[in-house]
Design a protein around this motif. Structure first.
Motif, PDB file in Angstrom:
ATOM      1  N   THR A 199       0.867  -1.173   0.000  1.00  0.00           N
ATOM      2  CA  THR A 199       0.000   0.000   0.000  1.00  0.00           C
ATOM      3  C   THR A 199       0.903   1.223   0.000  1.00  0.00           C
ATOM      4  O   THR A 199       1.740   1.380   0.897  1.00  0.00           O
ATOM      5  N   LEU A 200       0.761   2.065  -1.031  1.00  0.00           N
ATOM      6  CA  LEU A 200       1.611   3.233  -1.194  1.00  0.00           C
ATOM      7  C   LEU A 200       0.758   4.454  -1.512  1.00  0.00           C
ATOM      8  O   LEU A 200      -0.321   4.325  -2.106  1.00  0.00           O
ATOM      9  N   PRO A 201       1.240   5.652  -1.190  1.00  0.00           N
ATOM     10  CA  PRO A 201       0.466   6.854  -1.484  1.00  0.00           C
ATOM     11  C   PRO A 201       0.598   7.285  -2.941  1.00  0.00           C
ATOM     12  O   PRO A 201       1.662   7.180  -3.540  1.00  0.00           O
ATOM     13  N   ASP A 202      -0.518   7.792  -3.485  1.00  0.00           N
ATOM     14  CA  ASP A 202      -0.486   8.400  -4.806  1.00  0.00           C
ATOM     15  C   ASP A 202      -0.032   9.858  -4.668  1.00  0.00           C
ATOM     16  O   ASP A 202       0.261  10.318  -3.547  1.00  0.00           O
ATOM     17  N   PRO A 203       0.051  10.633  -5.755  1.00  0.00           N
ATOM     18  CA  PRO A 203       0.554  12.005  -5.646  1.00  0.00           C
ATOM     19  C   PRO A 203      -0.266  12.914  -4.736  1.00  0.00           C
ATOM     20  O   PRO A 203       0.238  13.941  -4.277  1.00  0.00           O
ATOM     21  N   ASP A 204      -1.513  12.544  -4.474  1.00  0.00           N
ATOM     22  CA  ASP A 204      -2.353  13.336  -3.573  1.00  0.00           C
ATOM     23  C   ASP A 204      -2.376  12.786  -2.152  1.00  0.00           C
ATOM     24  O   ASP A 204      -3.166  13.226  -1.318  1.00  0.00           O
ATOM     25  N   GLY A 205      -1.521  11.796  -1.885  1.00  0.00           N
ATOM     26  CA  GLY A 205      -1.430  11.237  -0.547  1.00  0.00           C
ATOM     27  C   GLY A 205      -2.445  10.165  -0.237  1.00  0.00           C
ATOM     28  O   GLY A 205      -2.493   9.676   0.895  1.00  0.00           O
ATOM     29  N   ARG A 206      -3.244   9.769  -1.209  1.00  0.00           N
ATOM     30  CA  ARG A 206      -4.257   8.733  -0.978  1.00  0.00           C
ATOM     31  C   ARG A 206      -3.608   7.357  -1.070  1.00  0.00           C
ATOM     32  O   ARG A 206      -2.856   7.082  -2.008  1.00  0.00           O
ATOM     33  N   PRO A 207      -3.904   6.469  -0.122  1.00  0.00           N
ATOM     34  CA  PRO A 207      -3.295   5.138  -0.170  1.00  0.00           C
ATOM     35  C   PRO A 207      -3.866   4.295  -1.305  1.00  0.00           C
ATOM     36  O   PRO A 207      -5.081   4.298  -1.556  1.00  0.00           O
ATOM     37  N   VAL A 208      -2.988   3.608  -2.001  1.00  0.00           N
ATOM     38  CA  VAL A 208      -3.375   2.706  -3.087  1.00  0.00           C
ATOM     39  C   VAL A 208      -2.876   1.315  -2.722  1.00  0.00           C
ATOM     40  O   VAL A 208      -1.680   1.120  -2.485  1.00  0.00           O
ATOM     41  N   SER A 209      -3.781   0.364  -2.673  1.00  0.00           N
ATOM     42  CA  SER A 209      -3.464  -0.998  -2.243  1.00  0.00           C
ATOM     43  C   SER A 209      -3.409  -1.939  -3.441  1.00  0.00           C
ATOM     44  O   SER A 209      -4.318  -1.951  -4.275  1.00  0.00           O
ATOM     45  N   SER A 210      -2.345  -2.741  -3.504  1.00  0.00           N
ATOM     46  CA  SER A 210      -2.256  -3.729  -4.579  1.00  0.00           C
ATOM     47  C   SER A 210      -3.376  -4.757  -4.469  1.00  0.00           C
ATOM     48  O   SER A 210      -3.903  -5.228  -5.489  1.00  0.00           O
ATOM     49  N   ASP A 211      -3.754  -5.125  -3.246  1.00  0.00           N
ATOM     50  CA  ASP A 211      -4.847  -6.082  -3.070  1.00  0.00           C
ATOM     51  C   ASP A 211      -6.144  -5.534  -3.665  1.00  0.00           C
ATOM     52  O   ASP A 211      -6.896  -6.268  -4.326  1.00  0.00           O
ATOM     53  N   ASP A 212      -6.413  -4.247  -3.448  1.00  0.00           N
ATOM     54  CA  ASP A 212      -7.620  -3.647  -4.004  1.00  0.00           C
ATOM     55  C   ASP A 212      -7.571  -3.636  -5.526  1.00  0.00           C
ATOM     56  O   ASP A 212      -8.576  -3.939  -6.196  1.00  0.00           O
ATOM     57  N   LEU A 213      -6.423  -3.299  -6.096  1.00  0.00           N
ATOM     58  CA  LEU A 213      -6.300  -3.256  -7.551  1.00  0.00           C
ATOM     59  C   LEU A 213      -6.492  -4.640  -8.168  1.00  0.00           C
ATOM     60  O   LEU A 213      -7.091  -4.777  -9.240  1.00  0.00           O
ATOM     61  N   LEU A 214      -5.989  -5.667  -7.498  1.00  0.00           N
ATOM     62  CA  LEU A 214      -6.049  -7.018  -8.045  1.00  0.00           C
ATOM     63  C   LEU A 214      -7.444  -7.645  -7.925  1.00  0.00           C
ATOM     64  O   LEU A 214      -7.695  -8.687  -8.541  1.00  0.00           O
ATOM     65  N   ARG A 215      -8.333  -7.039  -7.180  1.00  0.00           N
ATOM     66  CA  ARG A 215      -9.680  -7.597  -7.066  1.00  0.00           C
ATOM     67  C   ARG A 215     -10.436  -7.548  -8.387  1.00  0.00           C
ATOM     68  O   ARG A 215     -11.359  -8.336  -8.609  1.00  0.00           O
TER      69      ARG A 215
END
Length: 226
Positions: free
Chosen positions: A58-74
């Motif tokens: 889970t890493l932040p995008d340019p606006d500081g919002r967390p992006v999760s690989s688990d969420d993307l892979l769903r």
């Protein structure tokens, strides 16, 4: 023109000192030395490969919002590009090529993210100057890159060169460690299995985005039907 052809043309002009590039050949020699030593170290052979399980992140995008690989892979497979930063022209050309291929990825149900160690402000600059519509994520201290086996320590002589060129990586990255990721591309299936991996310690060598399409088609072929 393929991505590698574009990179080769840029490299030839840069190393020939054609305007607007003007650096002493001693700089080029030092860069060549560092690349040759990284190749000889075998670091790339220790990176994750096709068939391995990708670490979740889970890493932040340019606006500081967390992006999760688990969420993307769903919702489908995930394409990841690890790159060095906005200061790297080879990385910027690769990001542009990935943006051009984004419709092909989307047609196969895939999401695309790029990961670099730079701070969100530099990621915003990357997005803006390359006209990107996919997320760039900030990997502080190259921790996710390290989990993929990509992080390496820059040698002292290369750090000295970068400082002389006013390429202040601690300022770009908010990290004093002077580490970088080897450029890499991955396709990850929904279950976390790596279907495609390309890691090259020579930062001037990058695969075409279309090279990942067979792995994305494979991911679609193995999805259960409802």
């Amino acid at each position: 023109m393929s991505l590698q052809e574009r990179l080769d043309a840029f490299k030839a002009d840069f190393e020939a000192g054609k305007p607007p590039y003007s650096v002493p050949y001693t700089v080029i020699e030092t860069m060549h030395r560092a690349t040759a030593e990284l190749i000889a170290s075998g670091a790339a052979t220790r990176a994750l490969k096709a068939g391995d399980k990708a670490p979740a992140f889970t890493l932040p995008d340019p606006d500081g919002r967390p992006v999760s690989s688990d969420d993307l892979l769903r919702t489908g497979p995930l394409v990841i590009s690890f790159y060095r930063g906005v200061w790297c022209p080879y990385c910027n050309m690769e990001l542009q090529a990935l943006q051009a291929a984004l419709p092909e990825f989307a047609a196969l149900g895939a999401k695309l993210v790029a990961i670099s160690p730079q701070l969100p402000a530099s990621s915003r600059k990357s997005s803006r100057q390359n006209e990107l519509s996919f997320p760039i994520l900030s990997d502080g201290h190259n921790d996710v890159a390290d989990a993929f086996g990509l992080r390496f320590q820059m040698p002292d002589y290369l750090i000295e060169l970068y400082r002389g060129l006013k390429n202040d990586l601690p300022a770009f990255n908010g990290d004093p460690s002077w580490t970088l990721p080897m450029p890499a591309r991955y396709v990850i299936d929904r279950d976390g299995t790596i279907l495609y991996a390309e890691v090259n310690p020579d930062y001037t060598r990058r695969p075409d985005p279309q090279d990942m399409l067979p792995a994305l088609r494979q991911a679609n072929a193995t999805q259960p039907t409802s």
